[in-house]
Write an enzyme that holds these catalytic residues in place. Structure first.
Site, PDB file in Angstrom:
ATOM      1  N   TRP A 155       0.806  -1.228   0.000  1.00 35.86           N
ATOM      2  CA  TRP A 155       0.000   0.000   0.000  1.00 35.86           C
ATOM      3  C   TRP A 155       0.833   1.270   0.000  1.00 35.86           C
ATOM      4  CZ3 TRP A 155       1.801   2.422   4.183  1.00 35.86           C
ATOM      5  CH2 TRP A 155       2.298   1.635   5.223  1.00 35.86           C
ATOM      6  N   ASN A 156       2.153   1.166   0.243  1.00 39.35           N
ATOM      7  CA  ASN A 156       2.879   2.419   0.512  1.00 39.35           C
ATOM      8  C   ASN A 156       3.141   3.263  -0.735  1.00 39.35           C
ATOM      9  OD1 ASN A 156       4.753   0.574  -0.359  1.00 39.35           O
ATOM     10  ND2 ASN A 156       6.322   1.124   1.137  1.00 39.35           N
ATOM     11  N   ARG A 164       6.165  -0.495 -11.538  1.00 37.12           N
ATOM     12  CA  ARG A 164       7.511  -1.065 -11.537  1.00 37.12           C
ATOM     13  C   ARG A 164       7.484  -2.546 -11.901  1.00 37.12           C
ATOM     14  NH1 ARG A 164      11.188   0.502  -6.371  1.00 37.12           N
ATOM     15  NH2 ARG A 164      10.467  -1.457  -5.512  1.00 37.12           N
ATOM     16  N   LYS A 179      -2.632  -8.352  -7.715  1.00 36.06           N
ATOM     17  CA  LYS A 179      -3.437  -8.193  -6.504  1.00 36.06           C
ATOM     18  C   LYS A 179      -2.851  -7.046  -5.692  1.00 36.06           C
ATOM     19  CE  LYS A 179      -3.280  -9.321  -2.436  1.00 36.06           C
ATOM     20  NZ  LYS A 179      -3.742  -8.014  -1.925  1.00 36.06           N
ATOM     21  N   PRO A 180      -3.484  -5.874  -5.763  1.00 38.61           N
ATOM     22  CA  PRO A 180      -2.955  -4.743  -4.989  1.00 38.61           C
ATOM     23  C   PRO A 180      -3.319  -4.896  -3.510  1.00 38.61           C
ATOM     24  CG  PRO A 180      -4.930  -4.082  -6.197  1.00 38.61           C
ATOM     25  CD  PRO A 180      -4.679  -5.525  -6.538  1.00 38.61           C
ATOM     26  N   ALA A 181      -2.694  -4.085  -2.675  1.00 36.21           N
ATOM     27  CA  ALA A 181      -2.972  -4.137  -1.235  1.00 36.21           C
ATOM     28  C   ALA A 181      -4.410  -3.722  -0.963  1.00 36.21           C
ATOM     29  CB  ALA A 181      -2.009  -3.238  -0.479  1.00 36.21           C
ATOM     30  N   SER A 234       6.167  -7.446   3.114  1.00 36.00           N
ATOM     31  CA  SER A 234       6.956  -7.770   4.303  1.00 36.00           C
ATOM     32  C   SER A 234       7.757  -9.065   4.106  1.00 36.00           C
ATOM     33  CB  SER A 234       6.026  -7.927   5.506  1.00 36.00           C
ATOM     34  OG  SER A 234       5.111  -8.977   5.257  1.00 36.00           O
ATOM     35  N   GLU A 255      10.784  -8.329  -3.236  1.00 36.67           N
ATOM     36  CA  GLU A 255      11.226  -7.033  -2.702  1.00 36.67           C
ATOM     37  C   GLU A 255      10.662  -6.932  -1.301  1.00 36.67           C
ATOM     38  OE1 GLU A 255      13.232  -5.112  -4.207  1.00 36.67           O
ATOM     39  OE2 GLU A 255      13.043  -5.557  -6.341  1.00 36.67           O
ATOM     40  N   LEU A 256      11.493  -7.228  -0.289  1.00 34.11           N
ATOM     41  CA  LEU A 256      10.956  -7.393   1.066  1.00 34.11           C
ATOM     42  C   LEU A 256      11.370  -6.238   1.983  1.00 34.11           C
ATOM     43  CD1 LEU A 256      11.544 -11.250   1.210  1.00 34.11           C
ATOM     44  CD2 LEU A 256       9.578  -9.998   0.318  1.00 34.11           C
ATOM     45  N   ARG A 283      10.332  10.452   4.011  1.00 32.34           N
ATOM     46  CA  ARG A 283       9.611  10.198   2.773  1.00 32.34           C
ATOM     47  C   ARG A 283       8.518   9.167   3.056  1.00 32.34           C
ATOM     48  NH1 ARG A 283      11.741   6.617  -1.679  1.00 32.34           N
ATOM     49  NH2 ARG A 283      10.544   7.122  -3.538  1.00 32.34           N
ATOM     50  N   CYS A 289      10.300   0.727   2.497  1.00 32.89           N
ATOM     51  CA  CYS A 289      11.269  -0.307   2.865  1.00 32.89           C
ATOM     52  C   CYS A 289      12.693   0.242   2.770  1.00 32.89           C
ATOM     53  CB  CYS A 289      11.095  -1.548   1.992  1.00 32.89           C
ATOM     54  SG  CYS A 289      10.917  -1.133   0.267  1.00 32.89           S
ATOM     55  N   GLU A 385      11.861  -3.460  11.599  1.00 29.17           N
ATOM     56  CA  GLU A 385      11.552  -2.417  10.627  1.00 29.17           C
ATOM     57  C   GLU A 385      10.470  -1.525  11.246  1.00 29.17           C
ATOM     58  OE1 GLU A 385       9.831  -3.790   6.919  1.00 29.17           O
ATOM     59  OE2 GLU A 385      10.864  -2.190   5.852  1.00 29.17           O
TER      60      GLU A 385
HETATM   61  P1  ADP Z   1       2.177  -4.861   5.193  1.00 22.93           P
HETATM   62  O1  ADP Z   1       2.356  -5.472   6.555  1.00 22.93           O
HETATM   63  O2  ADP Z   1       3.033  -3.701   4.939  1.00 22.93           O
HETATM   64  O3  ADP Z   1       0.751  -4.628   4.806  1.00 22.93           O
HETATM   65  P2  ADP Z   1       2.238  -7.334   3.765  1.00 22.93           P
HETATM   66  O4  ADP Z   1       3.433  -8.114   3.404  1.00 22.93           O
HETATM   67  O5  ADP Z   1       1.317  -7.887   4.794  1.00 22.93           O
HETATM   68  O6  ADP Z   1       2.768  -5.914   4.180  1.00 22.93           O
HETATM   69  O7  ADP Z   1       1.354  -7.010   2.483  1.00 22.93           O
HETATM   70  C1  ADP Z   1       1.884  -6.792   1.200  1.00 22.93           C
HETATM   71  C2  ADP Z   1       0.956  -7.392   0.182  1.00 22.93           C
HETATM   72  O8  ADP Z   1       0.899  -8.798   0.391  1.00 22.93           O
HETATM   73  C3  ADP Z   1      -0.489  -6.899   0.258  1.00 22.93           C
HETATM   74  O9  ADP Z   1      -1.009  -6.831  -1.061  1.00 22.93           O
HETATM   75  C4  ADP Z   1      -1.175  -8.005   1.047  1.00 22.93           C
HETATM   76  O10 ADP Z   1      -2.553  -8.101   0.773  1.00 22.93           O
HETATM   77  C5  ADP Z   1      -0.453  -9.211   0.498  1.00 22.93           C
HETATM   78  N1  ADP Z   1      -0.499 -10.394   1.361  1.00 22.93           N
HETATM   79  C6  ADP Z   1      -0.406 -10.455   2.703  1.00 22.93           C
HETATM   80  N2  ADP Z   1      -0.464 -11.738   3.114  1.00 22.93           N
HETATM   81  C7  ADP Z   1      -0.591 -12.523   2.024  1.00 22.93           C
HETATM   82  C8  ADP Z   1      -0.696 -13.930   1.777  1.00 22.93           C
HETATM   83  N3  ADP Z   1      -0.660 -14.807   2.773  1.00 22.93           N
HETATM   84  N4  ADP Z   1      -0.808 -14.347   0.493  1.00 22.93           N
HETATM   85  C9  ADP Z   1      -0.820 -13.473  -0.523  1.00 22.93           C
HETATM   86  N5  ADP Z   1      -0.730 -12.141  -0.362  1.00 22.93           N
HETATM   87  C10 ADP Z   1      -0.603 -11.661   0.884  1.00 22.93           C
END
Ligand code: ADP
Length: 481
Positions: A155-156, A164, A179-181, A234, A255-256, A283, A289, A385
């Site tokens: 989402w950030n 990208r 699949k966006p956040a 993450s 990209e973690l 920023r 990240c 983090e």
């Molecule tokens: P944050 O904690 O910053 O939200 P996440 O890693 O949880 O970071 O989320 C990043 C992306 O990964 C989002 O689009 C979220 O919906 C997706 N996501 C989180 N958990 C899963 C999962 N188990 N399988 C697939 N996508 C996931």
């Protein structure tokens, strides 16, 4: 115009096979500056995700055969359109993600650049022609699109994290399911409409929005028709997805998370170091990240730097991103703010000193004061983090100590150093165990550079000449004389 009061034209359904489709359920997207609902969006099920993959698979072969110029022109047209609608996209990003408008415009420019960059790369995908060492076989090395790709974005940076990935995939000839956040689906949907309107063939890009990420994505990763997964998010989720992706041996780009150190040496220009640290820390409200998570300062300049940096942090204007002059918006949600609050409180209990800030802001929205801490020792506040507007400062004596402290993390994404001694810059940059090093600047993101990490920050590179490689596989043809 897409802004908080005029969201009705933003698409809110699933984008599958070039059409906007309804889902059985919907979910609410909220404005993090107020906690109020902004829009409701289609909630994809696992079946919807599979339908999206069906569309991507069906389009793959003909899409791979389109001429590079067709793909380049599409990307260029999308670039022109996003740039022409910078303000609209910026309002949308601010509405659902919270960053101040000026920063959101910056993200639109940055995100759009990937469209231009990869439109230029699309026509430069080349292979090799060589002879075997014995001289009796011709070796033709060619590069082909990897195939249908699953993309998961955070989402950030709701636009830039999508472009990208999408732009190099289009350039290479891959089809995709994005699949966006769940916090920020609107920008991705608006961008899908841009690609549709410039003529992207049906099925090349499909977008499924959902709050049930795990159950929606899992069937795709089990499906033998998928060939690649690219994920930004993450480290914990990245590891889970990597394990799932092993079933089909998917190509991966990960990209973690990061835990970026920012080193200020005794010969640094302190004006630049303070300004650079502000950017590297603040920023995106610290929610990047690449954000400086630990500021490491030489003992001889630590007090001066700390005072000046804390003054700059205290002077930041916090408020809703749409208000003129605001420099720090809300955090994304209550969970994110709570994590930062907990880490700061526990660091203070353990003896950290607060130079400025330290608390949440009362009232609606998820605001947190820009915060500077010292005397943090080895507390979790420098290990985890932070992903928020909090800067812990630590002190070092020698260069060796600085490098050892900087590298003492499982992460390896961005790092920063400030020094006016070129030998020291090169020496330290070589020793830093990170995928990226910013020298005398607080930003490493650049469309022309390979963005990515090592260690628990993942692997794969986005942008630069390397970015398109992630979407290509190599085939060689051996030709007998
Ligand atoms: P944050 O904690 O910053 O939200 P996440 O890693 O949880 O970071 O989320 C990043 C992306 O990964 C989002 O689009 C979220 O919906 C997706 N996501 C989180 N958990 C899963 C999962 N188990 N399988 C697939 N996508 C996931």
């Amino acid at each position: 115009m897409y802004d908080k009061d005029h969201l009705e034209q933003v698409p809110t359904n699933l984008f599958i096979g070039g059409e906007w489709r309804e889902a059985d359920a919907r979910f609410v997207v909220e404005d993090p500056a107020t906690g109020h609902p902004l829009a409701d969006v289609a909630e994809a099920s696992a079946n919807d995700a599979v339908a999206a993959l069906d569309a991507a698979v069906e389009a793959q072969q003909s899409w791979a055969q389109t001429s590079p110029l067709v793909r380049a022109d599409l990307l260029r047209a999308a670039y022109e359109q996003v740039v022409a609608r910078t303000d609209e996209f910026a309002h949308l990003i601010t509405a659902e993600m919270g960053k101040p408008l000026a920063e959101a415009r910056g993200e639109v420019r940055y995100g759009a650049q990937f469209l231009r960059w990869f439109s230029e790369e699309a026509v430069r995908i080349a292979g090799r022609w060589s002879r075997s060492p014995e001289g009796n076989t011709r070796l033709l090395t060619m590069r082909e699109p990897v195939g249908p790709t699953v993309m998961i974005t955070p989402w950030n940076f709701p636009l830039a994290m999508a472009t990208r990935k999408i732009a190099p995939a289009i350039a290479a000839g891959c089809t995709m399911v994005l699949k966006p956040a769940e916090q920020t689906p609107l920008t991705a949907l608006a961008f899908a409409e841009v690609l549709r309107s410039v003529g992207l063939p049906p099925g090349v890009l499909n977008v499924v929005t959902t709050t049930r990420a795990a159950e929606t994505v899992a069937p795709l990763l089990r499906d033998s028709r998928v060939r690649k997964l690219t994920f930004t998010g993450s480290t914990a989720v990245g590891k889970t997805l990597m394990a799932q992706a092993s079933g089909q041996l998917l190509r991966l780009s990960m990209e973690l998370g990061g835990n970026a150190p920012l080193l200020v040496f005794d010969d640094a220009d302190l004006d630049r170091a303070v300004a650079g640290a502000m950017v590297a820390k603040m920023r995106n409200i610290g929610q990047a990240c690449t954000a400086a998570n630990r500021i490491l300062v030489h003992e001889s300049v630590a007090d001066t730097f700390g005072t000046r940096f804390a003054e700059a942090m205290a002077a930041q204007r916090v408020g809703p991103g749409t208000e003129p002059g605001v420099e720090v918006g809300p955090m994304i949600d209550q969970r994110a703010r709570h994590k930062v609050q907990r880490l700061v409180a526990s660091a203070v209990d353990a003896g950290a000193r607060v130079l400025t800030g330290g608390t949440s802001r009362p009232g609606p929205g998820y605001f947190f004061e820009p915060t500077v801490l010292t005397d943090v020792g080895d507390h979790a506040v420098v290990r985890e983090e932070l992903f928020g507007p909090v800067a812990p400062i630590s002190v070092f004596g020698t260069d060796e100590e600085a490098v050892a402290m900087a590298n003492d993390t499982e992460y390896g994404l961005a790092s920063y150093l400030f020094s006016s001694n070129i030998s020291r810059v090169i020496d330290v940059a070589e020793q830093l165990q990170f995928g990226m090093v910013g020298v005398n600047q607080g930003v490493v993101s650049n469309v022309a550079a390979p963005f990515g990490g090592i260690k628990h920050s993942g692997f794969g590179r986005e942008g630069g000449a390397e970015g398109i490689d992630e979407y290509l596989s190599t085939k060689y043809v051996g030709i007998a004389p």
